[in-house]
Design an enzyme around this catalytic site. Sequence first.
Site, PDB file in Angstrom:
ATOM      1  N   TYR A   1     172.771  54.728 -63.222  1.00 24.06           N
ATOM      2  CA  TYR A   1     172.621  53.366 -63.056  1.00 24.06           C
ATOM      3  C   TYR A   1     171.997  52.814 -64.512  1.00 24.06           C
ATOM      4  O   TYR A   1     170.742  53.134 -64.622  1.00 24.06           O
ATOM      5  CB  TYR A   1     171.691  52.973 -61.570  1.00 24.06           C
ATOM      6  CG  TYR A   1     171.308  51.497 -61.569  1.00 24.06           C
ATOM      7  CD1 TYR A   1     171.907  50.486 -62.105  1.00 24.06           C
ATOM      8  CD2 TYR A   1     170.345  51.145 -60.534  1.00 24.06           C
ATOM      9  CE1 TYR A   1     171.302  49.320 -61.781  1.00 24.06           C
ATOM     10  CE2 TYR A   1     169.778  49.853 -60.517  1.00 24.06           C
ATOM     11  CZ  TYR A   1     170.591  48.981 -60.806  1.00 24.06           C
ATOM     12  OH  TYR A   1     170.194  47.598 -60.397  1.00 24.06           O
TER      13      TYR A   1
ATOM     14  N   LYS B   1     177.009  52.278 -62.898  1.00 24.86           N
ATOM     15  CA  LYS B   1     176.926  51.257 -62.599  1.00 24.86           C
ATOM     16  C   LYS B   1     176.327  50.414 -63.771  1.00 24.86           C
ATOM     17  O   LYS B   1     174.992  50.472 -64.095  1.00 24.86           O
ATOM     18  CB  LYS B   1     175.941  50.952 -61.502  1.00 24.86           C
ATOM     19  CG  LYS B   1     175.487  49.725 -61.094  1.00 24.86           C
ATOM     20  CD  LYS B   1     174.719  49.805 -59.667  1.00 24.86           C
ATOM     21  CE  LYS B   1     174.343  48.155 -59.369  1.00 24.86           C
ATOM     22  NZ  LYS B   1     173.474  47.390 -60.229  1.00 24.86           N
TER      23      LYS B   1
ATOM     24  N   GLU C   1     177.940  37.357 -62.496  1.00 23.87           N
ATOM     25  CA  GLU C   1     178.176  36.258 -63.062  1.00 23.87           C
ATOM     26  C   GLU C   1     179.270  36.467 -64.233  1.00 23.87           C
ATOM     27  O   GLU C   1     179.979  35.597 -64.374  1.00 23.87           O
ATOM     28  CB  GLU C   1     177.168  35.507 -63.841  1.00 23.87           C
ATOM     29  CG  GLU C   1     176.295  36.429 -64.734  1.00 23.87           C
ATOM     30  CD  GLU C   1     175.243  37.053 -64.322  1.00 23.87           C
ATOM     31  OE1 GLU C   1     174.289  37.243 -65.007  1.00 23.87           O
ATOM     32  OE2 GLU C   1     175.187  37.257 -63.040  1.00 23.87           O
TER      33      GLU C   1
END
Length: 297
Positions: A137, A165, A192
């Site tokens: 991550y 990720k 986004e």
Amino acid sequence: MATNLRGVMAALLTPFDQQQALDKASLRRLVQFNIQQGIDGLYVGGSTGEAFVQSLSEREQVLEIVAEEAKGKIKLIAHVGCVSTAESQQLAASAKRYGFDAVSAVTPFYYPFSFEEHCDHYRAIIDSADGLPMVVYNIPALSGVKLTLDQIDTLVTLPGVGALKQTSGDLYQMEQIRREHPDLVLYNGYDEIFASGLLAGADGGIGSTYNIMGWRYQGIVKALKEGDIQTAQKLQTECNKVIDLLIKTGVFRGLKTVLHYMDVVSVPLCRKPFGPVDEKYLPELKALAQQLMQERG
């Protein structure tokens, strides 16, 4: 090893009650809500789940409840990252015991650990996960750890690592990672830029706003697979209008408020020191909830 983890994974919120305790009933409803809206999987106990304001015992309870509700129905990734390697290992062992499909861990933060210490941290967690693939991550904006491309290359090639990720707005780096690691499962982390992330090489995404509009993100995936960039862009724009509002309200508390108006979460509160949503935003969030419920059908 981790190819079956590709897809759209909601970063699961953690509901709390008025006394700031885990709201287990709301958590179960939220898991079922995500399953019903067609999510491919859940990423449990990460930033969106407010993991770092929970005790180790609470994080284990969340993993257990989610497994009871969703194991065998959708893919489950347990975020087990802590500053402490030992605590991360304990959570990884719990994830294995509860039947999760993978574990994940943010880079250890706060203290200025060396890169080799980061690598040792991941190796230890992978060992405790006992065969579950690791999702590294990378979230430099919150962790304060800015990995170079070479360091990312090293981490994703550690034995046992199957995915990354990538919660970064650097789409050039996303493309570079994909180019260097064509078989790596690569998740876009910023909602986004989901469509742009897919075009840059991501296989799917892990995101907080998937909790309230996961079908839109599935629509973006479908449109891009069909070569329909116009539809993908339109859906991304609609997602970003929602994100604009959530940024104003505070993303996690805003999401919980929308889910409260959807009758999924009983109490729309995050754990302190997070405060409640400013009342001036409640009409907009209620209208958004109604719009999304109507759209979902």
